[in-house]
Design an enzyme around this catalytic site. Structure first.
Site, PDB file in Angstrom:
ATOM      1  N   LYS A 257      11.015  18.790  16.753  1.00  0.00           N
ATOM      2  CA  LYS A 257      10.803  17.346  16.903  1.00  0.00           C
ATOM      3  C   LYS A 257      11.284  16.589  15.674  1.00  0.00           C
ATOM      4  O   LYS A 257      11.774  15.462  15.784  1.00  0.00           O
ATOM      5  CB  LYS A 257       9.358  17.001  17.254  1.00  0.00           C
ATOM      6  CG  LYS A 257       8.305  17.392  16.246  1.00  0.00           C
ATOM      7  CD  LYS A 257       6.943  16.954  16.760  1.00  0.00           C
ATOM      8  CE  LYS A 257       5.821  17.192  15.774  1.00  0.00           C
ATOM      9  NZ  LYS A 257       5.549  18.609  15.465  1.00  0.00           N
TER      10      LYS A 257
ATOM     11  N   HIS B 273      17.708  22.707  -9.356  1.00  0.00           N
ATOM     12  CA  HIS B 273      17.992  23.060  -7.952  1.00  0.00           C
ATOM     13  C   HIS B 273      18.947  22.031  -7.340  1.00  0.00           C
ATOM     14  O   HIS B 273      18.490  21.085  -6.697  1.00  0.00           O
ATOM     15  CB  HIS B 273      16.697  23.047  -7.134  1.00  0.00           C
ATOM     16  CG  HIS B 273      15.756  24.154  -7.455  1.00  0.00           C
ATOM     17  ND1 HIS B 273      15.826  25.377  -6.851  1.00  0.00           N
ATOM     18  CD2 HIS B 273      14.718  24.214  -8.321  1.00  0.00           C
ATOM     19  CE1 HIS B 273      14.867  26.163  -7.314  1.00  0.00           C
ATOM     20  NE2 HIS B 273      14.176  25.479  -8.216  1.00  0.00           N
TER      21      HIS B 273
ATOM     22  N   CYS C 205      18.105  28.258 -10.596  1.00  0.00           N
ATOM     23  CA  CYS C 205      16.776  28.359 -11.201  1.00  0.00           C
ATOM     24  C   CYS C 205      16.468  29.811 -11.584  1.00  0.00           C
ATOM     25  O   CYS C 205      16.961  30.273 -12.606  1.00  0.00           O
ATOM     26  CB  CYS C 205      15.721  27.752 -10.276  1.00  0.00           C
ATOM     27  SG  CYS C 205      14.295  27.174 -11.211  1.00  0.00           S
TER      28      CYS C 205
ATOM     29  N   GLY D  56      12.991  31.442  -7.227  1.00  0.00           N
ATOM     30  CA  GLY D  56      11.913  32.298  -6.782  1.00  0.00           C
ATOM     31  C   GLY D  56      10.840  32.444  -7.844  1.00  0.00           C
ATOM     32  O   GLY D  56      11.046  32.066  -9.000  1.00  0.00           O
TER      33      GLY D  56
ATOM     34  N   GLU E 123      20.589  22.179  -4.772  1.00  0.00           N
ATOM     35  CA  GLU E 123      20.549  22.175  -3.302  1.00  0.00           C
ATOM     36  C   GLU E 123      19.728  21.020  -2.733  1.00  0.00           C
ATOM     37  O   GLU E 123      19.958  20.590  -1.606  1.00  0.00           O
ATOM     38  CB  GLU E 123      20.025  23.516  -2.769  1.00  0.00           C
ATOM     39  CG  GLU E 123      18.554  23.848  -3.055  1.00  0.00           C
ATOM     40  CD  GLU E 123      18.340  24.599  -4.368  1.00  0.00           C
ATOM     41  OE1 GLU E 123      19.184  24.459  -5.287  1.00  0.00           O
ATOM     42  OE2 GLU E 123      17.324  25.311  -4.493  1.00  0.00           O
TER      43      GLU E 123
HETATM   44  N1  GLN Z   1       9.845  31.359 -11.600  1.00  0.00           N
HETATM   45  C1  GLN Z   1      10.743  30.678 -12.438  1.00  0.00           C
HETATM   46  C2  GLN Z   1      10.050  29.620 -13.282  1.00  0.00           C
HETATM   47  O1  GLN Z   1       8.944  29.266 -13.031  1.00  0.00           O
HETATM   48  C3  GLN Z   1      11.868  30.067 -11.629  1.00  0.00           C
HETATM   49  C4  GLN Z   1      11.401  29.019 -10.682  1.00  0.00           C
HETATM   50  C5  GLN Z   1      12.353  28.745  -9.563  1.00  0.00           C
HETATM   51  O2  GLN Z   1      13.281  29.497  -9.320  1.00  0.00           O
HETATM   52  N2  GLN Z   1      12.121  27.669  -8.824  1.00  0.00           N
HETATM   53  O3  GLN Z   1      10.596  29.109 -14.221  1.00  0.00           O
END
Ligand code: GLN
Length: 553
Positions: free
Chosen positions: A30, A515, A391, A364, A517
């Protein structure tokens, strides 16, 4: 978390609202239908914004596990929100703020804080009117200054969590003038075994809506194929809407084709009519159709990009996937994403890494799968394979270089190995939060200064960029000297924080602490992603380039 000012709202501000609810089951798309309608209204010249209502008790999406809920999307003001807001930003090409995500947690927290402060002057604080008033205020504030606001109510009608929001919606409908408010309900129209489109689930979910005092204006039936005329008539009859207010939302190959389908169905025109916008709309022949051109263009060949992560779930890396797609649209190639599970780097996964034309290690948290990601970085660095590290992917590029080139044995990020002898990635003193002894997250848009004459300058076409962040850890300043004079160059920084890295002598080895993206749009691909594809296309063997030229000819 960004702070929230509260103002008095005026229900007669003159904006128009399209509320979107879902029936039968979740995951009907949606949000994409709503965002597509918004795109078409924007093409017709209207200023469109969106609000996503999430009935969960979390105050924001920041603490949610991507495996359960998909990625945490980050806004420019640092708001950590539901990934649907990313779809609205991409489809509408707008930047939203934290107040465009309304959650149960946020609303209740605010009402309870006010109660504790004595703001309710001794009254009994109740869901109606205190919580519902707060919900309506938030939606109206977010809509202020825009022509049309699309409000998507997450979850499915009938869920306990959604009740206060639907009650607020009922009041909202009552308060708005005719022509300023529309309720669109998106439901499922399944096929029976003998190939018949079944309308009963739709009828039941509309009944559910009506039992709480809501009558939909528009019904959208999610179906494998377009709805038959007889199906539309049946839905209209049983659900009390005109037949021309029933639309189909059939399966399409790509979400970016949904606006084209919505347009063919005439949903946008119907909405403009019902909201009295038709007269002010740009005539159809003069409307912007860049989107259509972009998503229907012929592509010339395809590239394979390995995405190395730990969640085998497209939604967990949604914005990265989309940013790769956008770069593909700009370079006119199809991008195949090859999933590489960093936790089990078995032969199959290593094979995929070798097959890939380029490698991305996304963001991550936590140590699971880290060594596999570091291996992927090493493979890209040693073999001249175009690499983009986002990141965590930036941080692990630093770790890999420290270990394997600088010879700092056991080098790591202090997040992932607190006992490492070489914490090349660590918390900066200002990231410590003495209260919870953890680190505070650095969030949202921050400017990076880019060094002239570097790859980063070419990628960004300038000496600064402003991108969104979500991290705690940084390149440890105590190790800056160790990297000095090596091939690993920090080409972008913000104060004493290293923001971009690149590798001299490598075709494309690019890492960003931020980031990129989150700012990528179909019509405005993100520079580091375009750079990745440029490098992949530059590095093509003569054979594959010849094959491409043949296709182009
Ligand atoms: N875990 C890493 C940090 O806290 C990278 C964070 C991420 O990739 N968004 O700096």
């Amino acid at each position: 978390m960004p702070t929230e000012p509260e103002t008095d709202y005026d229900p007669s501000l003159g904006n128009k609202f399209i509320f979107v609810t879902g029936g039968v089951m979740s995951g009907l798309g949606k949000g994409i239908t709503a965002a597509s309608t918004g795109r078409l209204l924007a093409n017709a010249g209207f200023d469109v914004t969106a609000v996503k209502v999430d009935p969960y008790l979390n105050v924001d999406a920041g603490t949610m596990n991507p495996f359960q809920h998909g990625e945490v999307y980050v806004l420019k003001d640092g708001g950590e929100v539901d990934l649907d807001l990313g779809n609205y930003e991409r489809f509408l090409d707008i930047d939203m703020t934290f107040d465009h995500n309304v959650t149960t947690g946020k609303t209740y927290q605010h009402v309870i804080d006010k109660e504790r402060a004595g703001d309710y002057l001794g009254k009994t604080v109740q869901i109606i009117p205190h919580v519902t008033d707060d919900i309506k205020r938030r939606i109206r504030e977010a809509a202020e200054g825009h022509d049309v606001c699309i409000v998507e109510v997450g979850g499915t009608v009938g869920d306990i969590e959604g009740m206060p929001f639907l009650e607020a919606l009922r009041q909202f409908a009552h308060e708005e003038d005719e022509g300023d408010f529309l309720l669109t309900h998106v439901t499922l129209v399944p096929y029976s075994k003998n190939g018949e489109q079944k309308t009963k689930p739709t009828q039941h979910s509309v009944k559910e809506l009506r039992s709480i005092g809501l009558q939909p204006d528009i019904l959208v039936g999610r179906c494998e194929n377009e709805l038959d005329a007889s199906t539309k008539e049946k839905i209209a009859l049983f659900c009390d809407v005109p037949t021309d207010a029933v639309f189909s939302n059939a399966d399409v190959a790509d979400i970016y084709h949904v606006p084209l389908m919505v347009e063919e169905e005439g949903l946008d025109e119907y909405v403009m009519d019902r909201l009295d916008l038709a007269e002010d709309a740009i005539p159809k022949a003069d409307r912007d159709n860049e989107w259509r051109k972009l998503v229907t263009q012929d592509t010339h060949g395809e590239v394979d990009i390995a995405l190395v992560g730990k969640y085998d779930l497209e939604d967990a890396y949604l914005s990265v996937n989309e940013a790769l797609k956008h770069a593909g649209l700009e370079k006119n190639v199809d991008v195949n994403v090859l999933w590489v599970d960093s936790e089990k780097m078995d032969d199959d996964h290593e094979e995929r890494l070798r097959e890939a034309d380029g490698i991305v290690v996304p963001g991550g948290f936590g140590s699971r799968g880290t060594e596999g990601k570091i291996e992927a970085v090493r493979y890209a660095r040693e073999n001249g394979v175009p690499y983009l590290g986002l990141c965590l992917g930036f941080q692990l590029a630093v770790v890999e270089f420290a270990r394997n080139v600088l010879g700092l044995e056991g080098a790591h990020s202090a997040e992932l190995d607190p006992d490492t002898p070489h914490p090349v990635i660590d918390l900066l003193p200002e990231q410590y939060d003495l209260e919870d002894l953890g680190g505070t997250m650095r969030l949202g848009a921050h400017e990076t200064t880019i060094e002239a004459g570097t790859l980063a300058e070419r990628v960004y076409g300038g000496t600064s960029c402003t991108e969104r962040h979500r991290h705690r850890y940084e390149v440890n300043p105590e190790y800056f000297d160790a990297f000095e004079g090596t091939d690993l160059v920090f080409s972008g920084e913000s104060g004493n924080r290293m923001e971009i890295l690149e590798l001299d002598g490598h075709p494309y080895f690019f890492g960003t602490q931020f980031h990129p993206e989150f700012r990528s749009r179909p019509t405005r691909a993100s520079p580091p992603f375009v750079g990745l594809l440029d490098a992949v296309l530059d590095g093509e063997t003569d054979d594959s380039a010849a094959a491409r030229e043949e296709v182009e000819a």
